[in-house]
Scaffold this motif. Structure first.
Motif, PDB file in Angstrom:
ATOM      1  N   PHE A 109     -21.824  19.878   8.133  1.00  0.00           N
ATOM      2  CA  PHE A 109     -21.248  19.318   6.885  1.00  0.00           C
ATOM      3  C   PHE A 109     -19.945  18.526   7.105  1.00  0.00           C
ATOM      4  O   PHE A 109     -19.825  17.340   6.591  1.00  0.00           O
ATOM      5  CB  PHE A 109     -21.155  20.479   5.821  1.00  0.00           C
ATOM      6  N   TYR A 110     -19.128  19.001   7.921  1.00  0.00           N
ATOM      7  CA  TYR A 110     -17.949  18.378   8.211  1.00  0.00           C
ATOM      8  C   TYR A 110     -18.515  16.968   8.857  1.00  0.00           C
ATOM      9  O   TYR A 110     -17.549  16.053   8.883  1.00  0.00           O
ATOM     10  CB  TYR A 110     -17.168  19.138   9.240  1.00  0.00           C
ATOM     11  N   HIS A 111     -19.291  17.214   9.721  1.00  0.00           N
ATOM     12  CA  HIS A 111     -19.856  15.875  10.537  1.00  0.00           C
ATOM     13  C   HIS A 111     -20.476  14.705   9.633  1.00  0.00           C
ATOM     14  O   HIS A 111     -21.168  13.818  10.343  1.00  0.00           O
ATOM     15  CB  HIS A 111     -20.563  16.129  11.758  1.00  0.00           C
ATOM     16  N   LEU A 112     -20.857  15.080   8.412  1.00  0.00           N
ATOM     17  CA  LEU A 112     -21.450  14.019   7.622  1.00  0.00           C
ATOM     18  C   LEU A 112     -20.685  12.500   7.959  1.00  0.00           C
ATOM     19  O   LEU A 112     -19.459  12.630   7.653  1.00  0.00           O
ATOM     20  CB  LEU A 112     -21.464  14.383   6.133  1.00  0.00           C
ATOM     21  N   PRO A 113     -21.574  11.413   7.906  1.00  0.00           N
ATOM     22  CA  PRO A 113     -20.899  10.189   8.056  1.00  0.00           C
ATOM     23  C   PRO A 113     -20.014   9.727   6.730  1.00  0.00           C
ATOM     24  O   PRO A 113     -20.615  10.363   5.613  1.00  0.00           O
ATOM     25  CB  PRO A 113     -22.157   9.239   8.536  1.00  0.00           C
ATOM     26  N   GLU A 114     -19.010   9.177   6.884  1.00  0.00           N
ATOM     27  CA  GLU A 114     -18.304   8.927   5.638  1.00  0.00           C
ATOM     28  C   GLU A 114     -18.981   8.216   4.522  1.00  0.00           C
ATOM     29  O   GLU A 114     -18.762   8.581   3.379  1.00  0.00           O
ATOM     30  CB  GLU A 114     -17.075   7.768   6.197  1.00  0.00           C
ATOM     31  N   LEU A 115     -19.873   7.148   4.915  1.00  0.00           N
ATOM     32  CA  LEU A 115     -20.663   6.551   4.019  1.00  0.00           C
ATOM     33  C   LEU A 115     -21.516   7.333   3.173  1.00  0.00           C
ATOM     34  O   LEU A 115     -21.580   6.946   2.094  1.00  0.00           O
ATOM     35  CB  LEU A 115     -21.851   5.747   5.076  1.00  0.00           C
ATOM     36  N   LYS A 116     -21.923   8.429   3.745  1.00  0.00           N
ATOM     37  CA  LYS A 116     -22.962   9.322   2.809  1.00  0.00           C
ATOM     38  C   LYS A 116     -22.310  10.362   2.127  1.00  0.00           C
ATOM     39  O   LYS A 116     -23.024  11.426   1.864  1.00  0.00           O
ATOM     40  CB  LYS A 116     -24.021   9.827   3.785  1.00  0.00           C
ATOM     41  N   ARG A 117     -21.040  10.553   2.288  1.00  0.00           N
ATOM     42  CA  ARG A 117     -20.399  11.608   1.816  1.00  0.00           C
ATOM     43  C   ARG A 117     -20.325  11.749   0.273  1.00  0.00           C
ATOM     44  O   ARG A 117     -20.183  12.744  -0.178  1.00  0.00           O
ATOM     45  CB  ARG A 117     -18.808  11.572   2.249  1.00  0.00           C
ATOM     46  N   ARG A 118     -20.522  11.030  -0.428  1.00  0.00           N
ATOM     47  CA  ARG A 118     -20.970  10.970  -1.880  1.00  0.00           C
ATOM     48  C   ARG A 118     -21.852  12.313  -2.144  1.00  0.00           C
ATOM     49  O   ARG A 118     -22.972  12.086  -1.664  1.00  0.00           O
ATOM     50  CB  ARG A 118     -21.344   9.796  -2.873  1.00  0.00           C
ATOM     51  N   GLU A 119     -21.632  13.060  -2.943  1.00  0.00           N
ATOM     52  CA  GLU A 119     -22.204  14.188  -3.290  1.00  0.00           C
ATOM     53  C   GLU A 119     -23.456  13.770  -4.128  1.00  0.00           C
ATOM     54  O   GLU A 119     -23.373  13.249  -5.365  1.00  0.00           O
ATOM     55  CB  GLU A 119     -21.740  15.337  -3.804  1.00  0.00           C
TER      56      GLU A 119
ATOM     57  N   LEU B 185     -29.846  18.140   5.114  1.00  0.00           N
ATOM     58  CA  LEU B 185     -29.314  19.373   4.798  1.00  0.00           C
ATOM     59  C   LEU B 185     -29.645  20.269   3.835  1.00  0.00           C
ATOM     60  O   LEU B 185     -30.013  21.766   4.167  1.00  0.00           O
ATOM     61  CB  LEU B 185     -27.503  19.241   4.485  1.00  0.00           C
ATOM     62  N   ARG B 186     -30.117  19.898   2.787  1.00  0.00           N
ATOM     63  CA  ARG B 186     -31.039  20.766   1.756  1.00  0.00           C
ATOM     64  C   ARG B 186     -32.139  21.477   2.407  1.00  0.00           C
ATOM     65  O   ARG B 186     -32.360  22.550   2.002  1.00  0.00           O
ATOM     66  CB  ARG B 186     -31.110  19.880   0.595  1.00  0.00           C
ATOM     67  N   ILE B 187     -32.975  20.509   3.135  1.00  0.00           N
ATOM     68  CA  ILE B 187     -34.026  21.345   3.704  1.00  0.00           C
ATOM     69  C   ILE B 187     -33.770  22.349   4.593  1.00  0.00           C
ATOM     70  O   ILE B 187     -34.340  23.335   4.650  1.00  0.00           O
ATOM     71  CB  ILE B 187     -34.873  19.998   4.709  1.00  0.00           C
ATOM     72  N   ILE B 188     -32.770  22.177   5.267  1.00  0.00           N
ATOM     73  CA  ILE B 188     -32.509  23.202   6.503  1.00  0.00           C
ATOM     74  C   ILE B 188     -32.038  24.485   5.431  1.00  0.00           C
ATOM     75  O   ILE B 188     -32.065  25.685   5.757  1.00  0.00           O
ATOM     76  CB  ILE B 188     -31.146  22.877   7.438  1.00  0.00           C
ATOM     77  N   ILE B 189     -31.020  24.219   4.273  1.00  0.00           N
ATOM     78  CA  ILE B 189     -30.743  25.315   3.441  1.00  0.00           C
ATOM     79  C   ILE B 189     -31.955  25.920   2.920  1.00  0.00           C
ATOM     80  O   ILE B 189     -32.091  27.248   2.872  1.00  0.00           O
ATOM     81  CB  ILE B 189     -29.875  24.918   2.249  1.00  0.00           C
ATOM     82  N   GLY B 190     -33.031  25.172   2.659  1.00  0.00           N
ATOM     83  CA  GLY B 190     -34.345  25.872   2.190  1.00  0.00           C
ATOM     84  C   GLY B 190     -34.816  26.716   3.068  1.00  0.00           C
ATOM     85  O   GLY B 190     -35.323  27.648   3.143  1.00  0.00           O
TER      86      GLY B 190
ATOM     87  N   VAL C 169     -28.263  21.490  14.695  1.00  0.00           N
ATOM     88  CA  VAL C 169     -27.538  20.584  15.665  1.00  0.00           C
ATOM     89  C   VAL C 169     -28.407  19.379  15.728  1.00  0.00           C
ATOM     90  O   VAL C 169     -27.752  18.201  15.855  1.00  0.00           O
ATOM     91  CB  VAL C 169     -27.290  21.347  17.090  1.00  0.00           C
ATOM     92  N   LEU C 170     -29.653  19.485  15.462  1.00  0.00           N
ATOM     93  CA  LEU C 170     -30.544  18.465  15.617  1.00  0.00           C
ATOM     94  C   LEU C 170     -30.114  17.434  14.456  1.00  0.00           C
ATOM     95  O   LEU C 170     -29.949  16.046  14.512  1.00  0.00           O
ATOM     96  CB  LEU C 170     -31.989  18.749  15.332  1.00  0.00           C
ATOM     97  N   ALA C 171     -29.857  18.110  13.109  1.00  0.00           N
ATOM     98  CA  ALA C 171     -29.530  17.411  11.864  1.00  0.00           C
ATOM     99  C   ALA C 171     -28.382  16.510  12.368  1.00  0.00           C
ATOM    100  O   ALA C 171     -28.013  15.485  12.185  1.00  0.00           O
ATOM    101  CB  ALA C 171     -29.277  18.259  10.886  1.00  0.00           C
ATOM    102  N   TYR C 172     -27.260  17.252  12.641  1.00  0.00           N
ATOM    103  CA  TYR C 172     -25.883  16.741  13.117  1.00  0.00           C
ATOM    104  C   TYR C 172     -26.140  15.598  14.117  1.00  0.00           C
ATOM    105  O   TYR C 172     -25.414  14.361  13.949  1.00  0.00           O
ATOM    106  CB  TYR C 172     -25.003  17.992  13.774  1.00  0.00           C
ATOM    107  N   ARG C 173     -26.904  15.574  15.122  1.00  0.00           N
ATOM    108  CA  ARG C 173     -27.137  14.447  16.109  1.00  0.00           C
ATOM    109  C   ARG C 173     -27.642  13.434  15.295  1.00  0.00           C
ATOM    110  O   ARG C 173     -27.537  12.226  15.624  1.00  0.00           O
ATOM    111  CB  ARG C 173     -27.892  15.031  17.275  1.00  0.00           C
ATOM    112  N   SER C 174     -28.644  13.823  14.395  1.00  0.00           N
ATOM    113  CA  SER C 174     -29.352  12.395  13.919  1.00  0.00           C
ATOM    114  C   SER C 174     -28.288  11.768  12.909  1.00  0.00           C
ATOM    115  O   SER C 174     -28.452  10.803  12.691  1.00  0.00           O
ATOM    116  CB  SER C 174     -30.749  12.947  13.191  1.00  0.00           C
ATOM    117  N   TYR C 175     -27.465  12.547  12.317  1.00  0.00           N
ATOM    118  CA  TYR C 175     -26.413  11.799  11.592  1.00  0.00           C
ATOM    119  C   TYR C 175     -25.648  10.813  12.500  1.00  0.00           C
ATOM    120  O   TYR C 175     -25.335   9.817  12.104  1.00  0.00           O
ATOM    121  CB  TYR C 175     -25.488  12.863  11.157  1.00  0.00           C
ATOM    122  N   GLN C 176     -25.191  11.458  13.511  1.00  0.00           N
ATOM    123  CA  GLN C 176     -24.713  10.674  14.489  1.00  0.00           C
ATOM    124  C   GLN C 176     -25.346   9.503  14.957  1.00  0.00           C
ATOM    125  O   GLN C 176     -24.772   8.346  14.978  1.00  0.00           O
ATOM    126  CB  GLN C 176     -24.144  11.468  15.637  1.00  0.00           C
ATOM    127  N   GLU C 177     -26.446   9.709  15.428  1.00  0.00           N
ATOM    128  CA  GLU C 177     -27.394   8.365  15.812  1.00  0.00           C
ATOM    129  C   GLU C 177     -27.929   7.476  14.988  1.00  0.00           C
ATOM    130  O   GLU C 177     -27.727   6.302  15.078  1.00  0.00           O
ATOM    131  CB  GLU C 177     -28.286   8.961  16.777  1.00  0.00           C
TER     132      GLU C 177
END
Lengths: 799, 112
Positions: free
Chosen positions: A695-705, B26-31, B89-97
């Motif tokens: 959650f913390y690493h969400l990009p800024e752009l998409k941070r709007r909930e 993220l919601r899918i992973i919570i699911g 971690v996959l989700a985190y990486r895909s945010y990054q990429e």
């Protein structure tokens, strides 16, 4: 493996060595090496003919898949031998012709001869197999090798189109035929054709009879280019001319004829067979000859002419079937006699005509009759052969085509005297269409000869100055043309050697073992109706030929949009686009849609099977009593769950998920599972930490909930899943069928496992394998996470 | 008791399905997290919530609860943890990429 089996397989074995010869002896035209084989095979099959005194059949079996009743049974009877001689005889001539036709320098000869030999072997297999599955195997091999040969000049668009078209149509027919064979097997329990014929009474009264017949006829009609499946044959003319001469006039297209003849003893008793074979045949005769007249390409004329002649043979086979119902059968078997006789005649004159066209193409550079003319004095030998072939095709005396055409008319006229299958009313159609078809046959034969060889030479339109072909190229058509004349003057040569045994194979039930059909073919019958019909054909044909330019507009009447080719092309396009549209419709690329399909299927399947079996049951007698702590905890858990669902912020959702996990571990405490409670607590903590990290690493752009998208479909689906799971759980709980094996663990965990914590003993002792692989799973997950974070190929490439 | 627990498991499944159908990764992973909770609860319930003692022989009780479902759940918890952390971690990486967690934008596209 007997010599006969080796003879059938020899072309395949020979084909293996062809590329070798091609590479090792580059100076030798590979064809000379290949030529050995068909000649030897022809002589081999000829000795069957000469040695037979009592018309016995030869049967040799080699087991292939005996457990399924599939054996390679080679079976030589009159019909099989006739075809085998055609295949090897014309095969030899075609190979000789191709040696002069195909250039050693320009062409990939080894592939050509490998395909050709493959075809020859497959064709021999088709006509000499007694087992339907083996026959089918060879049948498809002929389709494949024909596909390869049509597409021989694969860099040409039209060759590929023709090859694909013939492949699609003939393989469609081949598969239908396989279906027919399987139905026959279901009716009789054997794949052997002879044994099937022996059970003909069972088949005739069976419900599947008509389906088997239709499927097998589909196979025969597609292969033999009958209406409306003939459309592949004109496009197959893109093949090299030796291939057209061999496959698409003399052999492969007759495989369907062979099939109809071979299965006549099984199906011929029914009216459906009589009518479908003769009507499709006679209409194909008319349609083919009618359309041949409008063609301007010589090979296209010959292709439609082949279609037409195959229709004629087919209709004769259909009419011949009627003989089974009459006492004086000899009167009606003349149709079968004519069919076989014309089969041989057609192979001779059509083969020679194709070779003539190949020579013209070779010497002038074109096959277009609008550019040709006046070749008579330049190519006298070719002209002579063409006249013999074309006049025979037109049914003029003294050539063999005249004899079979006369017999054709005779058989069609005799249909009028039949008093069954409503032949007395509808039978009128047959001789009338036959006569009209023959007029057009005469017409295109004349077009073929006179537009090419007479008139003015149009030098400016030709690529090269025409001259007579080399002698090697002329020998094969000369041989065939001589046969046309010889069979014309001495038809009795064939009578008891080839025709009578073949008739016996087609109509075996009419005669006792030792009896023979009476076969006598003669040129002059006196002033019979047939003779006047022929005279009428010649007269009307001549008039039409002379006034051709005036009425040729008739062909424009059929609009291009309504032709079978347009229909075939547009149905292929429609198939392509509709399946692509269908795939695009449901393969959206959006995971949610796929999940909806999966869940909906789950709900429908489980719900429907529960409802249909009446599986729901509710039994509270054995359940544990309800405790107050559990109820409170359950309410907490439900509240946590609903919070994840309705939370607008992701943070809330994660914390609510954590609360569900912790209440689960409290449940584990309440339900007396200390190890589970411990594990669940730790893991829930780590998981929540991980979630927060992500959650913390969400990009800024998409941070709007983002508020959850509320969709009715999602709601219905998820409600369905929940209800189904609950119902199944309650039913399963109420319907316990057997005791648990818990007592075993309770008794033995100390005795055998040496531990007092039963759960742990089960994990590491009784069911240790589970644990081992669970550790593996964790290890793999850890490695994967590590590599996912460390390996960043895309960035490395960029950097 | 089993009936109530079945209903609770059903609610967990329902919520899990609903979350998995949403757009946010993220919601899918919570699911999936809720789904595994539901499954574990279901296994425990189906094993029978009979009153008995903790499955420790040192308790010397007359009856014990069934130890087998507990062992199965323990295995399942560990595996689902492994998979969930991998997913995260996959989700985190895909945010990054890719810079997005919207499933609508992450859809496969054959025009690419």
């Amino acid at each position: 493996m007997t010599l006969l089996h080796w003879a059938i397989l020899a072309p395949f074995l020979f084909a293996i060595f062809v590329p070798l010869v091609y590479k090792v002896f580059p100076k030798l035209h590979t064809g000379w090496f290949v030529l050995l084989l068909p000649v030897v095979l022809f002589l081999y099959f000829l000795q069957f003919l000469l040695n037979r005194t009592h018309y016995e059949t030869v049967i040799e079996t080699v087991e292939w898949i005996p457990s399924l009743g599939i054996n390679f049974t080679a079976y030589v009877d009159g019909l099989g031998l006739l075809f085998a001689l055609l295949i090897t005889g014309i095969g030899s001539l075609v190979v000789l012709y191709s040696i002069y036709y195909l250039s050693k320098e320009k062409e990939q000869l080894h592939t050509f001869y490998v395909y050709l030999l493959m075809f020859m072997g497959a064709m021999l297999g088709v006509v000499l197999s007694d087992n339907t599955i083996v026959l089918y195997t060879f049948w498809e091999l002929t389709s494949f090798s024909s596909f390869l040969l049509i597409g021989y000049w694969y860099h040409r668009e039209k060759s590929r189109y023709g090859a694909q078209k013939s492949m699609l149509i003939t393989v469609f027919g081949g598969l239908s035929m396989l279906g027919g064979f399987i139905l026959l097997y279901l009716m009789t329990g054997t794949f052997s054709i002879r044994e099937t014929i022996a059970q003909v009474d069972t088949i005739l009264s069976h419900d599947l009879f008509i389906f088997a017949m239709i499927l097998i006829l589909l196979g025969a009609f597609t292969k033999s280019a009958q209406f409306p499946f003939y459309i592949w044959l004109p496009d197959a003319m893109e093949a090299p001319t030796p291939v057209s001469a061999y496959l698409h006039s003399a052999t492969m297209v007759k495989a369907g004829i062979y099939l109809v003849a071979r299965f006549s003893p099984i199906f011929a008793f029914s009216a459906e067979w009589f009518w479908s074979v003769s009507l499709f045949g006679i209409f194909t005769l008319f349609w083919g000859s009618f359309n041949a007249v409008k063609q301007t390409d010589l090979k296209a004329i010959l292709a439609f002419s082949t279609v037409s002649q195959l229709g004629m043979i087919m209709s004769l086979l259909g009419v011949g079937a009627a003989a089974l119902h009459y006492q004086n059968f000899e009167y009606y078997t003349v149709a079968t006699l004519a069919a076989i006789f014309h089969l041989i005649n057609h192979a001779t004159f059509k083969g020679s005509l194709f070779m003539v066209v190949g020579i013209i193409d070779h010497e002038t550079g074109t096959r277009d009759i609008r550019k040709l003319g006046g070749l008579m004095s330049l190519m006298p030998i070719t002209f002579t052969i063409a006249v013999i072939g074309a006049f025979s095709m037109a049914g003029l005396p003294p050539f063999n085509g005249f004899l079979s055409k006369e017999m054709f008319f005779t058989s069609m006229l005799r249909v009028l005297e039949m008093n069954m299958f409503q032949a007395d009313t509808w039978g009128m159609l047959l001789p009338i269409i036959a006569w009209i078809g023959s007029v057009f046959t005469f017409l295109y034969s004349m077009v073929l000869v006179f537009k090419t060889f007479t008139g003015k030479l149009q030098k400016e339109k030709l690529e090269k100055m025409p001259h007579e072909a080399p002698i090697g190229m002329l020998i094969p058509p000369i041989v065939l043309a001589s046969l046309v004349v010889i069979f014309g003057f001495f038809p009795d040569l064939l009578a008891y050697t080839l025709i009578e045994p073949a008739m016996k194979s087609i109509l075996p039930s009419l005669l006792a073992e030792s009896e023979h059909f009476h076969v006598h073919i003669e040129m002059w019958h006196g002033f019979t109706p047939e003779l006047f019909m022929t005279i009428g054909v010649v007269l009307l044909g001549t008039i039409l030929f002379l006034t051709l330019t005036k009425w040729k507009k008739v062909y424009g009447l059929q609009p291009e949009k309504l032709t079978l080719n347009t229909f075939y092309d547009s149905s292929l396009v429609a198939l392509d686009s509709s399946s692509s549209r269908f795939t695009k419709f449901y393969m959206t690329g959006f995971i949610r849609d796929y999940l909806v399909y999966i869940f909906a299927f789950l709900i429908v399947m489980l719900g429907a099977s529960m409802a249909s079996l009446g599986a729901f049951s509710l039994d509270v007698s054995k359940t544990a009593p309800v405790g107050i702590y559990e109820v409170i905890l359950a309410l907490v858990m439900i509240a946590g769950t609903l919070t994840t669902l309705f939370s607008t912020s992701r943070l809330t959702a994660i914390i609510a998920l954590g609360s569900v996990g912790y209440s689960l571990s409290l449940f584990f405490v309440l339900f007396r599972a200390p190890d589970l409670a411990l594990t669940q607590l730790i893991i829930e903590t780590v998981s929540v930490a991980l979630f927060l990290l992500a959650f913390y690493h969400l990009p800024e752009l998409k941070r709007r909930e983002q508020k959850l998208r509320f969709r009715l479909v999602n709601f219905i689906i998820s409600l369905g899943v929940g209800v189904i799971v609950t119902l199944i759980a309650i039913s399963a709980n109420s319907e316990r069928v057997s005791e648990t094996i818990a007592s075993y663990f309770i008794e033995n965990s100390y005795k055998l496992g040496g531990g007092k914590n039963m759960v742990n003993v089960i994990l590491v002792d009784f069911r240790g394998f589970d644990t081992m692989f669970e550790i593996t799973v964790l290890g793999i997950a850890a490695l994967a996470i590590y590599s996912m974070i460390k390996l960043r190929l895309s960035r490395r490439e960029e950097g | 008791m089993e009936i109530i627990m079945s209903i609770v498991a059903g609610i967990l499944f329902m919520a899990a399905t609903y979350l998995m159908l949403s757009r946010s990764l993220l919601r899918i992973i919570i699911g999936t997290g809720l789904l595994s909770h539901g499954a574990h609860l279901l296994i425990l319930t189906m094993g029978g919530l009979k009153q008995g003692t903790v499955p420790l022989l040192s308790e010397k009780a007359a009856s014990f609860v069934d130890p087998l479902p507990q062992a199965l759940i323990l295995t399942a918890i560990v595996i689902s943890f492994g998979v969930t952390s991998f997913f995260l971690v996959l989700a985190y990486r895909s945010y990054q990429e890719l810079g997005t967690d919207d499933m609508e934008q992450l859809r496969g596209n054959d025009q690419q």
